[in-house]
Design an enzyme around this catalytic site. Structure first.
Site, PDB file in Angstrom:
ATOM      1  N   VAL A  35       0.855  -1.183   0.000  1.00 52.20           N
ATOM      2  CA  VAL A  35       0.000   0.000   0.000  1.00 52.20           C
ATOM      3  C   VAL A  35       0.893   1.235   0.000  1.00 52.20           C
ATOM      4  O   VAL A  35       1.875   1.301   0.738  1.00 52.20           O
ATOM      5  CB  VAL A  35      -0.965   0.010   1.206  1.00 52.20           C
ATOM      6  CG1 VAL A  35      -0.219  -0.038   2.530  1.00 52.20           C
ATOM      7  CG2 VAL A  35      -1.890   1.224   1.147  1.00 52.20           C
TER       8      VAL A  35
ATOM      9  N   ILE B 173       4.886  -1.063   2.931  1.00 56.02           N
ATOM     10  CA  ILE B 173       4.552   0.336   2.731  1.00 56.02           C
ATOM     11  C   ILE B 173       5.325   0.821   1.507  1.00 56.02           C
ATOM     12  O   ILE B 173       6.557   0.743   1.476  1.00 56.02           O
ATOM     13  CB  ILE B 173       4.913   1.184   3.973  1.00 56.02           C
ATOM     14  CG1 ILE B 173       4.267   0.580   5.241  1.00 56.02           C
ATOM     15  CG2 ILE B 173       4.478   2.627   3.752  1.00 56.02           C
ATOM     16  CD1 ILE B 173       2.763   0.437   5.188  1.00 56.02           C
ATOM     17  N   LYS B 174       4.600   1.308   0.512  1.00 55.00           N
ATOM     18  CA  LYS B 174       5.242   1.754  -0.718  1.00 55.00           C
ATOM     19  C   LYS B 174       5.690   3.206  -0.590  1.00 55.00           C
ATOM     20  O   LYS B 174       4.910   4.082  -0.218  1.00 55.00           O
ATOM     21  CB  LYS B 174       4.294   1.612  -1.919  1.00 55.00           C
ATOM     22  CG  LYS B 174       4.039   0.186  -2.324  1.00 55.00           C
ATOM     23  CD  LYS B 174       3.134   0.088  -3.543  1.00 55.00           C
ATOM     24  CE  LYS B 174       3.897   0.282  -4.830  1.00 55.00           C
ATOM     25  NZ  LYS B 174       3.042  -0.001  -6.018  1.00 55.00           N
ATOM     26  N   ILE B 175       6.949   3.430  -0.917  1.00 57.70           N
ATOM     27  CA  ILE B 175       7.539   4.766  -0.914  1.00 57.70           C
ATOM     28  C   ILE B 175       8.170   5.000  -2.278  1.00 57.70           C
ATOM     29  O   ILE B 175       8.916   4.145  -2.768  1.00 57.70           O
ATOM     30  CB  ILE B 175       8.614   4.884   0.194  1.00 57.70           C
ATOM     31  CG1 ILE B 175       7.976   4.728   1.573  1.00 57.70           C
ATOM     32  CG2 ILE B 175       9.364   6.211   0.096  1.00 57.70           C
ATOM     33  CD1 ILE B 175       8.974   4.725   2.720  1.00 57.70           C
TER      34      ILE B 175
END
Length: 439
Positions: free
Chosen positions: A178, A209-211
């Site tokens: 996400v 966690i998408k960065i």
């Protein structure tokens, strides 16, 4: 591998039917094209459907059906991809009902990726989110907070489905990704705080966690990893930026105060097809036979060189010192694997990029094509010298790889921002309608 029998056991999915049980659908759709839901499914029904459907049924997730729409649990090339070549096939899509993922899991899919564009399409084109959204509006939630609650529910529910794979592989696979708000792509500290918040609110061991790999967010990656949060670094378009991402991961592991680093993992999402889309246009402008002959070759060549870089960076004394603390390699993930040019093979961005310790995340088109006629064999490093030759030949023609990476990053961030803003506008219209109706 995840199996249907594993998925139907009481632990860890005992409460999934209850957790995913849909509420009654009373909220009218606001788009003429939307398709109403018939909420009569549960987990056990979805599991049964895996065994009862005909062999030729499409695996496409339709997002508007709850009666199960996958193929039966049988071996596919996706199982071979993982078991024989060590590459994890993931699905690049997510929508309600998440139980529609069960046939894909049975067919060998081992994880899910999402992004703002995927949620924009999912939420704005179906009725499945209406009941929850109405309740959020009625309790006074602002639009962006409501958006995140809709998204977090999908991510949590999908994480439950993939948790057996996560457990079976000791945290090596079974992740659901996400993304932080695309509005934070130039905000180092804002991205760090958003990643911490998302990780806390999703509260699942197998969430990524998408960065984005923007210049501003590379330091965010180090900090988030150091805090023990697993990360999917997205929107990588160049070798130079990819190396910076690896270094941020290594720096983060070294800065971590954890004694056991085995639960902090990461993937680096290297985008493929968009590279050809941009470079092919430049080659067509050049127009020489040499230039035209290089069309459709740039993306795979650069990806092959990225794999070489991966092998170099995750070896040697620095890496071995981290391995002693339990560290796991940051796997390369091939993203943007759908073919944009119909003249190219529909498996162009999957078949040549098969190799150990990698992930290929595929949207419907690429996934179905590879299941139907894909061949499993190690290809990513089968001809490294050819990849280097193509990369250098493109440079000699005037292709500036640094510009290509920067331009595609700008376009990628802008695209996600537009999807995010468009969805918030859509939800605001829905909220306004609800308030109008309630008076």
């Amino acid at each position: 591998m995840a199996s249907v029998s594993k998925l139907s056991t009481p632990n860890p999915l005992a409460s999934l039917s209850e957790a995913l049980r849909p509420r009654d659908s009373r909220f009218l759709t606001f788009k003429p094209s939307s398709i109403a839901f018939n909420h009569k499914t549960n987990l056990s029904a979805s599991l049964r459907s895996i065994h009862s459907l005909p062999l030729k049924t499409s695996l496409r997730i339709k997002c508007s059906q709850t009666d199960g729409n996958g193929s039966p649990a049988k071996r596919t090339v996706l199982h071979d991809l993982y078991e024989k070549e060590g590459q994890s096939p993931w699905y690049d899509n997510l929508c309600r009902p998440v139980t529609d993922l069960l046939p894909l899991i049975a067919s060998g899919v081992r994880g899910v990726t999402s992004n703002p564009a995927i949620f924009q399409k999912a939420i704005s084109s179906s009725n499945a989110y209406n009941d929850q959204f109405r309740e959020l509006v009625q309790t006074g939630k602002d639009i962006e907070s409501a958006y995140w609650e809709l998204v977090v529910k999908d991510i949590q529910d999908a994480c439950r489905l993939f948790e057996p794979i996560y457990d079976q592989t000791d945290g090596g696979d079974g992740y659901v990704s996400v993304e932080v708000s695309p509005r934070l792509a130039d905000d180092t500290e804002g991205t760090i705080e958003a990643a911490k918040w998302l990780h806390k609110v999703v509260d699942r061991p197998n969430v990524y966690i998408k960065i984005p790999a923007t210049e501003a967010c590379v330091p965010s990656i180090k900090e988030v990893i150091a805090n023990g949060i697993s990360v999917n670094v997205t929107l990588i378009f160049s070798l130079a930026r990819y190396e910076a991402v690896i270094d941020a991961y290594l720096d983060g592991l070294e800065a971590s105060e954890l004694n056991d680093l085995s639960r902090v993992t990461s993937v680096a999402s290297f985008f493929v097809s968009r590279v050809d889309t941009l470079i092919d246009k430049a080659l067509e402008k050049i127009g020489t036979p040499v230039a035209l002959n290089l069309r459709g070759k740039a993306a795979v060549a650069q990806a092959a060189l990225a794999y070489q870089l991966y092998q170099r960076k995750f070896s040697g004394p620095r890496w071995e010192a981290l391995v002693k603390k339990g560290a796991k390699k940051q796997r390369l993930l091939w993203a943007s694997t759908s073919v944009k040019n119909p003249a190219y093979s529909d498996t162009l961005y999957v078949a040549p990029l098969i190799g150990p310790d990698t992930v290929s995340t595929m949207p419907d088109q690429a996934l179905q094509a590879f299941i139907d006629h894909g061949t499993v064999s190690r290809t990513i490093d089968s001809n490294a010298s050819e990849a280097e030759g193509i990369y250098n030949a493109l440079q000699k023609l005037g292709i500036d790889w640094s510009f290509v990476g920067s331009q595609l990053e700008l376009e990628g961030v802008d695209s996600f921002k537009k999807s995010f803003d468009s969805l918030l506008d859509f939800l605001q219209e829905k909220a306004n309608f609800l308030k109008l109706v309630s008076h």
